[in-house]
Scaffold this motif. Structure first.
Motif, PDB file in Angstrom:
ATOM      1  N   THR A 131       0.833  -1.208   0.000  1.00  0.00           N
ATOM      2  CA  THR A 131       0.000   0.000   0.000  1.00  0.00           C
ATOM      3  C   THR A 131       0.863   1.250   0.000  1.00  0.00           C
ATOM      4  OG1 THR A 131      -1.751  -1.184   1.194  1.00  0.00           O
ATOM      5  CG2 THR A 131      -1.840   1.222   1.216  1.00  0.00           C
ATOM      6  N   ASP A 132       1.967   1.229   0.762  1.00  0.00           N
ATOM      7  CA  ASP A 132       2.876   2.381   0.769  1.00  0.00           C
ATOM      8  C   ASP A 132       3.406   2.664  -0.629  1.00  0.00           C
ATOM      9  OD1 ASP A 132       2.538   2.708   3.455  1.00  0.00           O
ATOM     10  OD2 ASP A 132       4.383   1.661   4.033  1.00  0.00           O
ATOM     11  N   VAL A 133       3.752   1.605  -1.362  1.00  0.00           N
ATOM     12  CA  VAL A 133       4.248   1.789  -2.734  1.00  0.00           C
ATOM     13  C   VAL A 133       3.172   2.412  -3.614  1.00  0.00           C
ATOM     14  CG1 VAL A 133       5.080   0.616  -4.803  1.00  0.00           C
ATOM     15  CG2 VAL A 133       5.890  -0.108  -2.565  1.00  0.00           C
ATOM     16  N   LEU A 134       1.969   1.854  -3.555  1.00  0.00           N
ATOM     17  CA  LEU A 134       0.897   2.322  -4.431  1.00  0.00           C
ATOM     18  C   LEU A 134       0.438   3.732  -4.070  1.00  0.00           C
ATOM     19  CD1 LEU A 134      -1.254  -0.928  -4.837  1.00  0.00           C
ATOM     20  CD2 LEU A 134       0.756  -0.168  -6.088  1.00  0.00           C
ATOM     21  N   VAL A 135       0.356   4.019  -2.786  1.00  0.00           N
ATOM     22  CA  VAL A 135      -0.012   5.371  -2.360  1.00  0.00           C
ATOM     23  C   VAL A 135       1.049   6.369  -2.802  1.00  0.00           C
ATOM     24  CG1 VAL A 135      -0.359   6.855  -0.352  1.00  0.00           C
ATOM     25  CG2 VAL A 135      -1.444   4.619  -0.434  1.00  0.00           C
ATOM     26  N   GLY A 136       2.310   5.959  -2.740  1.00  0.00           N
ATOM     27  CA  GLY A 136       3.377   6.835  -3.216  1.00  0.00           C
ATOM     28  C   GLY A 136       3.239   7.139  -4.701  1.00  0.00           C
ATOM     29  N   LEU A 137       2.843   6.148  -5.483  1.00  0.00           N
ATOM     30  CA  LEU A 137       2.619   6.379  -6.916  1.00  0.00           C
ATOM     31  C   LEU A 137       1.468   7.360  -7.128  1.00  0.00           C
ATOM     32  CD1 LEU A 137       2.935   2.732  -8.314  1.00  0.00           C
ATOM     33  CD2 LEU A 137       4.725   4.441  -7.979  1.00  0.00           C
ATOM     34  N   ARG A 138       0.417   7.184  -6.355  1.00  0.00           N
ATOM     35  CA  ARG A 138      -0.737   8.093  -6.473  1.00  0.00           C
ATOM     36  C   ARG A 138      -0.348   9.515  -6.084  1.00  0.00           C
ATOM     37  NH1 ARG A 138      -5.490   6.573  -2.598  1.00  0.00           N
ATOM     38  NH2 ARG A 138      -3.980   7.431  -1.114  1.00  0.00           N
ATOM     39  N   ASP A 189       0.722 -11.995  -8.764  1.00  0.00           N
ATOM     40  CA  ASP A 189       0.938 -13.434  -8.625  1.00  0.00           C
ATOM     41  C   ASP A 189      -0.123 -14.120  -7.772  1.00  0.00           C
ATOM     42  OD1 ASP A 189       1.553 -12.596  -6.094  1.00  0.00           O
ATOM     43  OD2 ASP A 189       3.681 -13.113  -6.199  1.00  0.00           O
ATOM     44  N   GLY A 190      -1.065 -13.362  -7.260  1.00  0.00           N
ATOM     45  CA  GLY A 190      -2.134 -13.953  -6.479  1.00  0.00           C
ATOM     46  C   GLY A 190      -1.985 -13.785  -4.986  1.00  0.00           C
ATOM     47  N   ALA A 191      -0.903 -13.155  -4.528  1.00  0.00           N
ATOM     48  CA  ALA A 191      -0.726 -12.944  -3.089  1.00  0.00           C
ATOM     49  C   ALA A 191      -1.850 -12.062  -2.551  1.00  0.00           C
ATOM     50  CB  ALA A 191       0.633 -12.292  -2.815  1.00  0.00           C
ATOM     51  N   LYS A 192      -2.405 -12.442  -1.398  1.00  0.00           N
ATOM     52  CA  LYS A 192      -3.542 -11.715  -0.839  1.00  0.00           C
ATOM     53  C   LYS A 192      -3.169 -10.283  -0.470  1.00  0.00           C
ATOM     54  CE  LYS A 192      -5.844 -15.852   0.939  1.00  0.00           C
ATOM     55  NZ  LYS A 192      -6.355 -16.553   2.138  1.00  0.00           N
ATOM     56  N   ALA A 193      -1.924 -10.082  -0.008  1.00  0.00           N
ATOM     57  CA  ALA A 193      -1.500  -8.728   0.360  1.00  0.00           C
ATOM     58  C   ALA A 193      -1.501  -7.807  -0.862  1.00  0.00           C
ATOM     59  CB  ALA A 193      -0.101  -8.777   0.977  1.00  0.00           C
ATOM     60  N   LEU A 194      -1.028  -8.323  -1.985  1.00  0.00           N
ATOM     61  CA  LEU A 194      -1.024  -7.526  -3.216  1.00  0.00           C
ATOM     62  C   LEU A 194      -2.453  -7.209  -3.639  1.00  0.00           C
ATOM     63  CD1 LEU A 194       1.754  -9.356  -5.292  1.00  0.00           C
ATOM     64  CD2 LEU A 194       1.996  -7.399  -3.777  1.00  0.00           C
ATOM     65  N   ARG A 195      -3.303  -8.214  -3.579  1.00  0.00           N
ATOM     66  CA  ARG A 195      -4.701  -8.032  -4.009  1.00  0.00           C
ATOM     67  C   ARG A 195      -5.399  -6.985  -3.158  1.00  0.00           C
ATOM     68  NH1 ARG A 195      -8.809  -7.339  -6.319  1.00  0.00           N
ATOM     69  NH2 ARG A 195     -10.081  -8.830  -7.456  1.00  0.00           N
ATOM     70  N   ARG A 196      -5.203  -7.033  -1.848  1.00  0.00           N
ATOM     71  CA  ARG A 196      -5.874  -6.108  -0.946  1.00  0.00           C
ATOM     72  C   ARG A 196      -5.384  -4.675  -1.180  1.00  0.00           C
ATOM     73  NH1 ARG A 196      -4.037  -7.941   3.559  1.00  0.00           N
ATOM     74  NH2 ARG A 196      -5.426  -9.742   3.465  1.00  0.00           N
ATOM     75  N   ALA A 197      -4.076  -4.505  -1.337  1.00  0.00           N
ATOM     76  CA  ALA A 197      -3.528  -3.164  -1.543  1.00  0.00           C
ATOM     77  C   ALA A 197      -3.989  -2.577  -2.868  1.00  0.00           C
ATOM     78  CB  ALA A 197      -2.003  -3.226  -1.495  1.00  0.00           C
ATOM     79  N   VAL A 198      -4.058  -3.395  -3.896  1.00  0.00           N
ATOM     80  CA  VAL A 198      -4.525  -2.924  -5.211  1.00  0.00           C
ATOM     81  C   VAL A 198      -5.962  -2.437  -5.120  1.00  0.00           C
ATOM     82  CG1 VAL A 198      -5.180  -3.733  -7.517  1.00  0.00           C
ATOM     83  CG2 VAL A 198      -2.912  -4.258  -6.602  1.00  0.00           C
ATOM     84  N   ASN A 199      -6.799  -3.176  -4.423  1.00  0.00           N
ATOM     85  CA  ASN A 199      -8.199  -2.769  -4.264  1.00  0.00           C
ATOM     86  C   ASN A 199      -8.337  -1.491  -3.442  1.00  0.00           C
ATOM     87  OD1 ASN A 199      -9.240  -4.870  -5.758  1.00  0.00           O
ATOM     88  ND2 ASN A 199      -9.543  -6.219  -4.003  1.00  0.00           N
ATOM     89  N   ASP A 200      -7.429  -1.288  -2.488  1.00  0.00           N
ATOM     90  CA  ASP A 200      -7.521  -0.115  -1.629  1.00  0.00           C
ATOM     91  C   ASP A 200      -7.118   1.170  -2.347  1.00  0.00           C
ATOM     92  OD1 ASP A 200      -8.378  -1.662   0.455  1.00  0.00           O
ATOM     93  OD2 ASP A 200      -6.405  -1.823   1.416  1.00  0.00           O
ATOM     94  N   VAL A 201      -6.205   1.075  -3.308  1.00  0.00           N
ATOM     95  CA  VAL A 201      -5.645   2.279  -3.926  1.00  0.00           C
ATOM     96  C   VAL A 201      -6.275   2.573  -5.288  1.00  0.00           C
ATOM     97  CG1 VAL A 201      -3.536   3.394  -4.757  1.00  0.00           C
ATOM     98  CG2 VAL A 201      -3.480   1.985  -2.679  1.00  0.00           C
ATOM     99  N   PHE A 202      -6.422   1.569  -6.128  1.00  0.00           N
ATOM    100  CA  PHE A 202      -6.983   1.789  -7.461  1.00  0.00           C
ATOM    101  C   PHE A 202      -8.505   1.780  -7.401  1.00  0.00           C
ATOM    102  CE2 PHE A 202      -2.734   0.265  -8.518  1.00  0.00           C
ATOM    103  CZ  PHE A 202      -2.369   1.144  -9.541  1.00  0.00           C
ATOM    104  N   ASP A 203      -9.111   2.694  -8.126  1.00  0.00           N
ATOM    105  CA  ASP A 203     -10.568   2.777  -8.140  1.00  0.00           C
ATOM    106  C   ASP A 203     -11.201   1.647  -8.942  1.00  0.00           C
ATOM    107  OD1 ASP A 203     -10.275   5.026  -6.646  1.00  0.00           O
ATOM    108  OD2 ASP A 203     -10.790   6.445  -8.237  1.00  0.00           O
TER     109      ASP A 203
END
Length: 426
Positions: A228-235, A250-264
């Protein structure tokens, strides 16, 4: 006069050289014996001295001529150093001071040749090419014995300091690049583990097929907060997260959750290769090859409904004897055929069906850091990875099938539907 004697006299007159040229050639004779490059270096140093003398003449006027309007005067010379072939070489440099004697006037030619910026770039280039600080002088161009004896700035500690400074600059540049106006069609995020540190890296694919390293963050594990820190930094740096984008993970749950939190409007494509390995790792070898073949065939079926049906049928066939493999296959099954649902042609699908693109960048980072024996801290890890990402960017080519990316953009935009409200309907 005999004909032969006349021709010899004519030839000698044609080959007569000016005295200054003769003197210069005499001085360079020893360098010429050491090879063409040493000769070129010696010639270049003399040219540099001439350029500095010309700059001095422009600042103070011709030597021996009084100029009442001059603002600077000659002030002798002193020892200076210039950059040459990845090393610092001592020379005599002219000095110029203002007529009132209050300040030193810089000589433009010397300031240019004395710059150390190139040294940092050379240190970065050679260290990433796996040349150690101990062996750094062996990777420099031969410049002749006289210049070599006068050279400095190639010790292990000096080269290390230059490399640290250059990699810190590469890291700061990566984390500060402005992403405003960057039109991404696809986005990939993955983790790289170095020693006890786990770093999350992000890579984007633009509408014209260019691969762009975007961000980097370090943490103990590849958890949702780090991603999430990476994605928020991009935003925060201007990346548009409101438009639909294809996110390959790759299907990791942490990646999936962060993507949903940052991208609309993320449209997720699960890596088919990771899914295939996750399933076959839970099967005996005799059955794994057969299941892998059926999965590959299903992933290449052009109809997404048929592809999902085939994968579900495969999961049912495994359910009783190998429930772990069946559950792994069903987990996120629909997201493994997202590119088929979007109608991505095979040439472009080869790139977007897996995380191989970002893993290739990660492998370049690993390869360049292969000689590092001791990782001091997380900051060192970030510096090396940032430098490797920069090197990977120079090696990147546009993705296969990039001409189909505008069609993918249209398909992604079509995935967002606006539900009319009662007021709109009225």
């Amino acid at each position: 006069m005999p004909k032969d004697t006349h021709q010899a006299a004519t030839s000698q007159s044609q080959l007569a050289l000016p005295e200054s040229v003769t003197v210069a050639l005499t001085e360079l004779a020893s360098a010429a014996r050491e090879g063409l490059l040493a000769l070129a270096v010696g010639t270049g140093l003399q040219v540099m001295q001439t350029l500095m003398a010309e700059d001095v003449a422009q600042l103070v006027g011709a030597k021996g001529r009084h100029n009442p309007n001059r603002t600077a005067v000659r002030h002798g010379s002193e020892q200076g150093v210039v950059t040459l072939g990845g090393r610092r070489v001592r020379i005599r440099r002219p000095r110029v001071r203002s007529t009132d004697g209050t300040c030193e006037v810089p000589v433009p030619a010397y300031e240019l040749f004395a710059s150390t910026e190139l040294l940092g770039e050379l240190a970065l280039e050679r260290m990433l090419a796996k040349l150690s600080t101990r062996r750094y002088p062996a990777g420099l161009e031969p410049v002749g014995s006289s210049v070599q004896h006068a050279a400095c700035g190639t010790s292990k500690s000096t080269v290390s300091r230059r490399f640290v400074a250059r990699t810190e600059h590469a890291l700061a540049e990566l984390l500060a690049q402005d992403l405003t106006g960057l039109d991404l069609v696809a986005f990939m995020v993955d983790g790289i583990r170095v020693a006890e540190h786990c770093c999350v890296v992000a890579l984007g694919i633009t509408l014209d097929g260019t691969k762009v390293p975007l961000g980097l963050a370090e943490g103990a594990t590849e958890n949702a907060s780090v991603v999430t820190d990476v994605l928020v930094g991009l935003r925060d740096r201007g990346l548009d997260v409101t438009r639909p984008i294809l996110v390959v993970i790759d299907g990791a749950k942490a990646l999936r959750r962060a993507v949903n939190d940052v991208f609309d409007h993320p449209v997720v494509q699960r890596c088919q290769l990771h899914k295939l390995r996750n399933v076959t790792d839970r099967l005996p070898d005799a059955l794994a090859s057969t299941v892998a073949k059926r999965m590959r065939v299903a992933y290449h079926i052009p109809d997404p409904l048929v592809a999902e049906a085939e994968l579900e049928a495969l999961a049912r066939s495994l359910e009783r004897a190998h429930p772990g493999a069946a559950n792994s296959l069903r987990e996120g099954l629909a997201e493994t055929v997202t590119i088929t649902r979007l109608g991505v042609p095979p040439t472009l699908a080869r790139t977007l069906r897996s995380t191989n693109t970002i893993e290739s960048m990660i492998e370049i980072c690993r390869d360049h850091a292969a000689n590092v024996k001791r990782w001091q801290d997380g900051q060192m890890v970030l510096r090396w990875i940032a430098a490797g990402m920069g090197e990977a960017r120079r090696q990147f080519r546009r993705v296969n099938g990039h001409l189909h990316l505008p069609a993918l953009r249209a398909a992604l935009d079509a995935t967002t539907t606006v539900t009319p409200t009662k007021e709109d309907a009225a």
